[in-house]
Write a protein that holds these residues in place. Sequence first.
Motif, short mmCIF file in Angstrom:
data_model
loop_
_atom_site.label_atom_id
_atom_site.label_comp_id
_atom_site.label_asym_id
_atom_site.label_seq_id
_atom_site.Cartn_x
_atom_site.Cartn_y
_atom_site.Cartn_z
N SER A 99 39.72 30.93 33.12
CA SER A 99 38.75 30.84 34.21
C SER A 99 37.82 32.03 34.22
CB SER A 99 39.47 30.76 35.57
OG SER A 99 40.10 31.98 35.87
N LEU A 100 36.60 31.80 34.71
CA LEU A 100 35.63 32.84 35.00
C LEU A 100 35.24 32.68 36.46
CD1 LEU A 100 33.33 32.65 31.85
CD2 LEU A 100 35.13 34.33 32.31
N GLU A 101 35.14 33.80 37.18
CA GLU A 101 34.92 33.73 38.62
C GLU A 101 34.00 34.86 39.05
OE1 GLU A 101 37.70 33.58 42.70
OE2 GLU A 101 38.59 33.52 40.70
N GLY A 102 33.15 34.59 40.03
CA GLY A 102 32.27 35.61 40.54
C GLY A 102 31.89 35.33 41.98
N GLY A 103 31.52 36.38 42.71
CA GLY A 103 31.14 36.20 44.10
C GLY A 103 30.81 37.50 44.78
N VAL A 104 30.80 37.47 46.11
CA VAL A 104 30.46 38.63 46.93
C VAL A 104 31.60 38.93 47.89
CG1 VAL A 104 27.97 38.27 46.75
CG2 VAL A 104 29.25 37.13 48.58
N LEU A 105 31.64 40.17 48.38
CA LEU A 105 32.66 40.59 49.33
C LEU A 105 32.12 41.72 50.18
CD1 LEU A 105 35.32 42.88 47.67
CD2 LEU A 105 33.33 42.06 46.42
N ALA A 148 41.93 39.82 35.28
CA ALA A 148 41.27 41.11 35.33
C ALA A 148 40.02 40.97 36.19
CB ALA A 148 40.89 41.59 33.93
N ALA A 149 39.77 41.95 37.06
CA ALA A 149 38.63 41.88 37.97
C ALA A 149 37.93 43.22 38.05
CB ALA A 149 39.10 41.45 39.36
N TYR A 150 36.62 43.16 38.31
CA TYR A 150 35.82 44.37 38.51
C TYR A 150 34.93 44.16 39.73
CZ TYR A 150 32.62 48.26 37.68
OH TYR A 150 31.89 49.40 37.83
N LYS A 160 38.63 48.49 39.79
CA LYS A 160 39.09 47.71 38.64
C LYS A 160 40.51 47.27 38.91
CE LYS A 160 38.00 51.27 36.21
NZ LYS A 160 37.89 52.25 35.10
N ARG A 161 40.81 46.01 38.60
CA ARG A 161 42.15 45.48 38.88
C ARG A 161 42.64 44.62 37.73
NH1 ARG A 161 43.68 42.51 44.43
NH2 ARG A 161 44.10 44.68 44.96
N PHE A 162 43.93 44.77 37.41
CA PHE A 162 44.60 43.90 36.46
C PHE A 162 45.85 43.37 37.13
CE2 PHE A 162 47.75 43.18 33.05
CZ PHE A 162 47.09 42.16 32.39
N GLU A 163 46.06 42.05 37.06
CA GLU A 163 47.18 41.41 37.75
C GLU A 163 47.91 40.45 36.81
OE1 GLU A 163 48.12 38.52 41.61
OE2 GLU A 163 46.07 39.10 41.14
N ASP A 183 45.47 48.88 40.25
CA ASP A 183 44.11 49.18 40.69
C ASP A 183 43.68 50.56 40.23
OD1 ASP A 183 43.07 46.98 42.49
OD2 ASP A 183 45.00 47.35 43.44
N ASP A 184 42.39 50.68 39.94
CA ASP A 184 41.80 51.97 39.61
C ASP A 184 40.33 51.93 40.01
OD1 ASP A 184 41.63 54.55 38.80
OD2 ASP A 184 41.88 54.15 36.66
N GLY A 185 39.68 53.09 40.02
CA GLY A 185 38.28 53.13 40.39
C GLY A 185 37.95 54.42 41.12
#
Length: 232
Positions: A99-105, A148-150, A160-163, A183-185
Amino acid sequence: MLRWGCLVAIACWAPAANAGPWTRHDDEFYTRLAISRSSVQSLNAVRYDTYSEYGVTDQWTATFKYERLDFDRYPEFSSDGWRATARRGFRFSPSIVVSLEGGVLRGAAIGGAAACEALGAEARAGLGQSLTYKLKKKSVPAFWFAEAAYRIHEDGCNRKRFEVGYGQEVFSNVWAISQAWFDDGTHNAGSSKYQFEYLWKAETFELSIGSLTEFGGEFEESAVFLAISRIF
């Protein structure tokens, strides 16, 4: 005050309440409500979490998440936040999905305190597999996933997150699910957590109970939670 600010920043990082890289069927609606009680050192809080997914098509799923975090003795640190994304799923085989995912928060309860509460964007990629294996002449359904998310926010704050996660049926309609994320950043972002839950799949809903533990970070954190979900 700086110490308390760091504690609040740690507590504001929400666990990933996603359903992994899988997409929903066309016109299928999933919703989950959860409440958790957490403790970071001597800082106690209650988190309210609602998460929903809607299958726009069999390949596209829209998600929305809202959280509220209330601290017992420090109401000035209480916060909320929301997150909205679109997920595109790709099936590589009958059991493997990408999957590829994107959005706002926006909001500290989603993005994290120490400036990451500003409006931001998120990009995420995931891999998952559903499988069945034999255990003492019995077929046991299971799954695993990795994501993995950024995240980048308007003020330059980033996360940055890896789950990773694994689940399997342990009794009839009862699943044991484990998740770990890292998490890191910027702004004191380093954190590693482990979550375990039992999920009971009833006829019309699902009920979860579990715990969360910090196993790699500057502060000790623990939490217990209860969640109910349903597919419409």
